[in-house]
Design a protein around this motif. Structure first.
Motif, PDB file in Angstrom:
ATOM      1  N   ARG A 446       0.818  -1.203   0.000  1.00  0.00           N
ATOM      2  CA  ARG A 446       0.000   0.000   0.000  1.00  0.00           C
ATOM      3  C   ARG A 446       0.857   1.261   0.000  1.00  0.00           C
ATOM      4  O   ARG A 446       0.437   2.304  -0.508  1.00  0.00           O
ATOM      5  N   ARG A 447       2.048   1.182   0.560  1.00  0.00           N
ATOM      6  CA  ARG A 447       2.940   2.339   0.654  1.00  0.00           C
ATOM      7  C   ARG A 447       3.998   2.290  -0.444  1.00  0.00           C
ATOM      8  O   ARG A 447       4.319   1.221  -0.965  1.00  0.00           O
ATOM      9  N   GLU A 448       4.558   3.416  -0.771  1.00  0.00           N
ATOM     10  CA  GLU A 448       5.575   3.516  -1.811  1.00  0.00           C
ATOM     11  C   GLU A 448       6.781   2.639  -1.471  1.00  0.00           C
ATOM     12  O   GLU A 448       7.338   2.714  -0.373  1.00  0.00           O
ATOM     13  N   GLY A 449       7.168   1.783  -2.401  1.00  0.00           N
ATOM     14  CA  GLY A 449       8.321   0.926  -2.214  1.00  0.00           C
ATOM     15  C   GLY A 449       8.088  -0.300  -1.365  1.00  0.00           C
ATOM     16  O   GLY A 449       8.992  -1.120  -1.181  1.00  0.00           O
ATOM     17  N   GLU A 450       6.890  -0.477  -0.843  1.00  0.00           N
ATOM     18  CA  GLU A 450       6.580  -1.602   0.040  1.00  0.00           C
ATOM     19  C   GLU A 450       6.183  -2.827  -0.779  1.00  0.00           C
ATOM     20  O   GLU A 450       5.606  -2.711  -1.855  1.00  0.00           O
ATOM     21  N   VAL A 451       6.489  -4.004  -0.253  1.00  0.00           N
ATOM     22  CA  VAL A 451       6.064  -5.261  -0.858  1.00  0.00           C
ATOM     23  C   VAL A 451       5.303  -6.075   0.177  1.00  0.00           C
ATOM     24  O   VAL A 451       5.727  -6.179   1.332  1.00  0.00           O
ATOM     25  N   GLN A 452       4.179  -6.614  -0.245  1.00  0.00           N
ATOM     26  CA  GLN A 452       3.369  -7.476   0.612  1.00  0.00           C
ATOM     27  C   GLN A 452       3.726  -8.924   0.320  1.00  0.00           C
ATOM     28  O   GLN A 452       3.747  -9.355  -0.826  1.00  0.00           O
ATOM     29  N   VAL A 453       4.008  -9.664   1.386  1.00  0.00           N
ATOM     30  CA  VAL A 453       4.351 -11.078   1.275  1.00  0.00           C
ATOM     31  C   VAL A 453       3.307 -11.883   2.043  1.00  0.00           C
ATOM     32  O   VAL A 453       3.200 -11.776   3.261  1.00  0.00           O
ATOM     33  N   SER A 454       2.526 -12.672   1.320  1.00  0.00           N
ATOM     34  CA  SER A 454       1.545 -13.561   1.950  1.00  0.00           C
ATOM     35  C   SER A 454       2.045 -14.990   1.813  1.00  0.00           C
ATOM     36  O   SER A 454       2.523 -15.382   0.747  1.00  0.00           O
ATOM     37  N   VAL A 455       1.944 -15.753   2.892  1.00  0.00           N
ATOM     38  CA  VAL A 455       2.522 -17.093   2.912  1.00  0.00           C
ATOM     39  C   VAL A 455       1.490 -18.120   3.344  1.00  0.00           C
ATOM     40  O   VAL A 455       0.556 -17.823   4.089  1.00  0.00           O
ATOM     41  N   SER A 456       1.688 -19.334   2.860  1.00  0.00           N
ATOM     42  CA  SER A 456       0.832 -20.466   3.189  1.00  0.00           C
ATOM     43  C   SER A 456       1.737 -21.638   3.532  1.00  0.00           C
ATOM     44  O   SER A 456       2.610 -22.011   2.744  1.00  0.00           O
ATOM     45  N   ILE A 457       1.545 -22.216   4.722  1.00  0.00           N
ATOM     46  CA  ILE A 457       2.457 -23.275   5.171  1.00  0.00           C
ATOM     47  C   ILE A 457       1.769 -24.112   6.240  1.00  0.00           C
ATOM     48  O   ILE A 457       0.771 -23.687   6.845  1.00  0.00           O
ATOM     49  N   ASP A 458       2.297 -25.293   6.471  1.00  0.00           N
ATOM     50  CA  ASP A 458       1.822 -26.164   7.542  1.00  0.00           C
ATOM     51  C   ASP A 458       1.834 -25.377   8.858  1.00  0.00           C
ATOM     52  O   ASP A 458       2.845 -24.749   9.203  1.00  0.00           O
ATOM     53  N   PRO A 459       0.730 -25.401   9.616  1.00  0.00           N
ATOM     54  CA  PRO A 459       0.664 -24.620  10.855  1.00  0.00           C
ATOM     55  C   PRO A 459       1.810 -24.915  11.825  1.00  0.00           C
ATOM     56  O   PRO A 459       2.239 -24.025  12.563  1.00  0.00           O
ATOM     57  N   ALA A 460       2.323 -26.137  11.805  1.00  0.00           N
ATOM     58  CA  ALA A 460       3.405 -26.497  12.727  1.00  0.00           C
ATOM     59  C   ALA A 460       4.677 -25.715  12.448  1.00  0.00           C
ATOM     60  O   ALA A 460       5.548 -25.603  13.321  1.00  0.00           O
ATOM     61  N   HIS A 461       4.807 -25.150  11.243  1.00  0.00           N
ATOM     62  CA  HIS A 461       6.032 -24.460  10.866  1.00  0.00           C
ATOM     63  C   HIS A 461       5.851 -22.947  10.737  1.00  0.00           C
ATOM     64  O   HIS A 461       6.820 -22.248  10.422  1.00  0.00           O
ATOM     65  N   MET A 462       4.648 -22.449  10.970  1.00  0.00           N
ATOM     66  CA  MET A 462       4.390 -21.029  10.722  1.00  0.00           C
ATOM     67  C   MET A 462       5.180 -20.123  11.664  1.00  0.00           C
ATOM     68  O   MET A 462       5.753 -19.117  11.232  1.00  0.00           O
ATOM     69  N   ASP A 463       5.222 -20.413  12.930  1.00  0.00           N
ATOM     70  CA  ASP A 463       5.949 -19.542  13.858  1.00  0.00           C
ATOM     71  C   ASP A 463       7.435 -19.473  13.510  1.00  0.00           C
ATOM     72  O   ASP A 463       8.052 -18.399  13.573  1.00  0.00           O
ATOM     73  N   ALA A 464       8.010 -20.623  13.125  1.00  0.00           N
ATOM     74  CA  ALA A 464       9.417 -20.629  12.734  1.00  0.00           C
ATOM     75  C   ALA A 464       9.623 -19.844  11.443  1.00  0.00           C
ATOM     76  O   ALA A 464      10.618 -19.115  11.299  1.00  0.00           O
ATOM     77  N   LEU A 465       8.703 -19.972  10.500  1.00  0.00           N
ATOM     78  CA  LEU A 465       8.792 -19.215   9.255  1.00  0.00           C
ATOM     79  C   LEU A 465       8.722 -17.724   9.532  1.00  0.00           C
ATOM     80  O   LEU A 465       9.499 -16.928   8.992  1.00  0.00           O
ATOM     81  N   LYS A 466       7.792 -17.339  10.390  1.00  0.00           N
ATOM     82  CA  LYS A 466       7.643 -15.926  10.754  1.00  0.00           C
ATOM     83  C   LYS A 466       8.940 -15.392  11.372  1.00  0.00           C
ATOM     84  O   LYS A 466       9.410 -14.307  11.005  1.00  0.00           O
TER      85      LYS A 466
END
Length: 474
Positions: A446-466
């Protein structure tokens, strides 16, 4: 760097209430014409896949929440703009059909029922736009209720459907589109034209010319029509019933989803980190190739995927290979080149490879990932049409998908600017159709120069990915 909701007050709410359908109509192009076109060899690999689904969430003036005429006025405006836009993007108003005599798939917009299904809906208070637009974790059930159905499993099949849902003092515009008719660049160009028609009164402006969609602008050395039929037999052998192809959406509800935002400073720091690692390891090829935003972000999410899954860290996973898959736009790389206004698929799969996942998981993992992505891009640039035939399709299909991260879309897609229908940019743009463990979506923020990253992964690995994404990008 931030996550969805990091700058907003996140409102907790119960499970989303059902969306009530108020009306379903068909929007026909404002100027009708008759025609048909055969799918190209670029189009046919997408025939068996589920539709691409997006949702755009808008905050509206709270004072209009009780105005009974406000929502119908917005709906009327969006409908009119859609009809005007379809007059230029006629294939989207048609249907995908099988021609048994030739074995071809064609898009036909010659019938009397040409048009796009348009759903008007209302959501109960549990579907508050502030929560949906601000939550870090996606409310997948809510998002799915805000996009319309598009039955692509049996031919003839529609190619586009739209849903507009009232969310109290907010609004959701949802869209489902068949990937066999258009790729990401073409889809965003259509959306930009549609929003332009709503905002300024015309889908064709000085900055946004009309599209073209004749498939004769793309060709293949072995014959495009022949190759299209060969690929069609692979992806949809039981026409007119279409098989699901290589992508299975059954695990969609078992995956966790989150969205992160990387600002211009974050991306600059990320590219600098890769350069610093390269210098420290003596990995500075001449001539030095700069790390693009796409390469840097792809390296970030790939290394985060590998670390979060525990690949290459010992035991049974110690020496496993890992891959990153993405699609490259070939418009400017074909001979002759194809213009940006082409409404069709003009992409090929690219696969970045690393024989030892431990390299991607290590301290310099983001550097190794970046170099592998650059190598895949260079391979594509040297031979753009390689991988567009059945051998390329088989290569992708045989990848070990549990060790494959998939990056889709592009930071170049100005998703928020393209979806301003005249009542401001959306508070949130999301790709709803993320169906795989390790799927990542990149679009301009939404902001100048910003990139949005949406991810999909097994819930068991989401906190580590984050933790990997937030930590590595600093």
């Amino acid at each position: 760097m931030g996550e969805a909701g990091s700058s907003d007050v996140v409102v907790q709410a119960p499970a989303p209430a059902a969306v009530k359908v108020l009306a379903v109509s068909r929007i026909a192009p404002s100027l009708k014409d008759e025609g048909r076109l055969k799918l190209s060899f670029f189009d046919t690999p997408w025939v068996g896949l589920p539709p691409v689904q997006q949702v755009y969430l808008y905050h509206l003036d709270d004072d209009n929440d009780t105005d009974d005429g406000y929502f119908p006025a917005i709906v009327s405006r969006i409908k009119t703009a859609l009809a005007e836009t379809l007059a230029h993007y006629l294939p989207l108003a048609g249907t995908l059909e099988h021609v048994p005599d030739t074995g071809d798939l064609v898009v036909d917009w010659s019938g009397s029922d040409v048009g796009v299904a348009f759903v008007e809906a209302d959501a109960a208070a549990g579907m508050d736009v502030r929560r949906l637009a601000g939550d870090e974790t996606h409310d997948l059930a809510a998002f799915l209720s805000l996009v319309p159905e598009l039955n692509t499993g049996v031919l003839p099949a529609p190619l586009l459907s739209v849903q507009v849902t009232r969310l109290g003092a907010g609004l959701a515009v949802g869209m489902s589109m068949h990937h066999a008719i258009v790729d990401g660049r073409g889809a965003w160009r259509f959306i930009e034209a549609w929003s332009s028609a709503s905002r300024v009164g015309s889908p064709v402006t000085e900055a946004l010319g009309p599209p073209h969609y004749g498939r004769d602008v793309v060709s293949h050395p072995r014959g495009g029509d022949e190759l299209a039929r060969v690929l069609l037999k692979i992806v949809a052998p039981n026409l007119p019933v279409v098989t699901k192809g290589v992508r299975d959406t059954s695990q969609r509800f078992r995956l966790a989803r989150r969205t992160f935002y990387l600002g211009e400073d974050d991306i600059r720091a990320l590219r600098r980190r890769i350069d610093d690692l390269a210098q420290a390891e003596g990995d500075t090829p001449e001539p030095k190739k700069p790390v693009s935003t796409f390469v840097a972000l792809s390296a970030l999410v790939w290394s985060a995927f590998v670390r979060s899954k525990g690949l290459g860290v010992g035991g049974a996973n110690k020496e496993e290979d890992t891959y990153l898959m993405f699609h490259a736009d070939l418009r400017a790389r074909l001979d002759p080149p194809v213009s940006d206004a082409y409404l069709g698929n003009c992409v090929r799969p690219c696969v970045a490879r690393c024989a030892d996942a431990a390299k991607i998981a290590g301290e310099a993992g983001i550097l190794h990932a970046a170099r592998a992505v650059q190598a895949a891009v260079a391979e594509m640039a040297a031979a753009p049409l390689t991988g567009t035939d059945e051998s390329g399709f088989d290569t992708v299909r045989q990848l070990p998908f549990s060790r494959v991260a998939n990056v889709a879309a592009s930071p170049r897609y100005k998703a928020y600017e393209a979806t301003d229908f005249g009542f401001g940019m959306p508070a949130r743009v999301e790709m709803v159709s993320m169906n795989h463990d390790g799927e990542m979506m990149l679009v301009g923020g939404r902001r100048e120069g910003e990139v949005q990253v949406s991810v999909s992964i097994d819930p068991a690995h989401m906190d580590a990915l984050k933790a990997c994404i937030l930590g590595t990008s600093k």
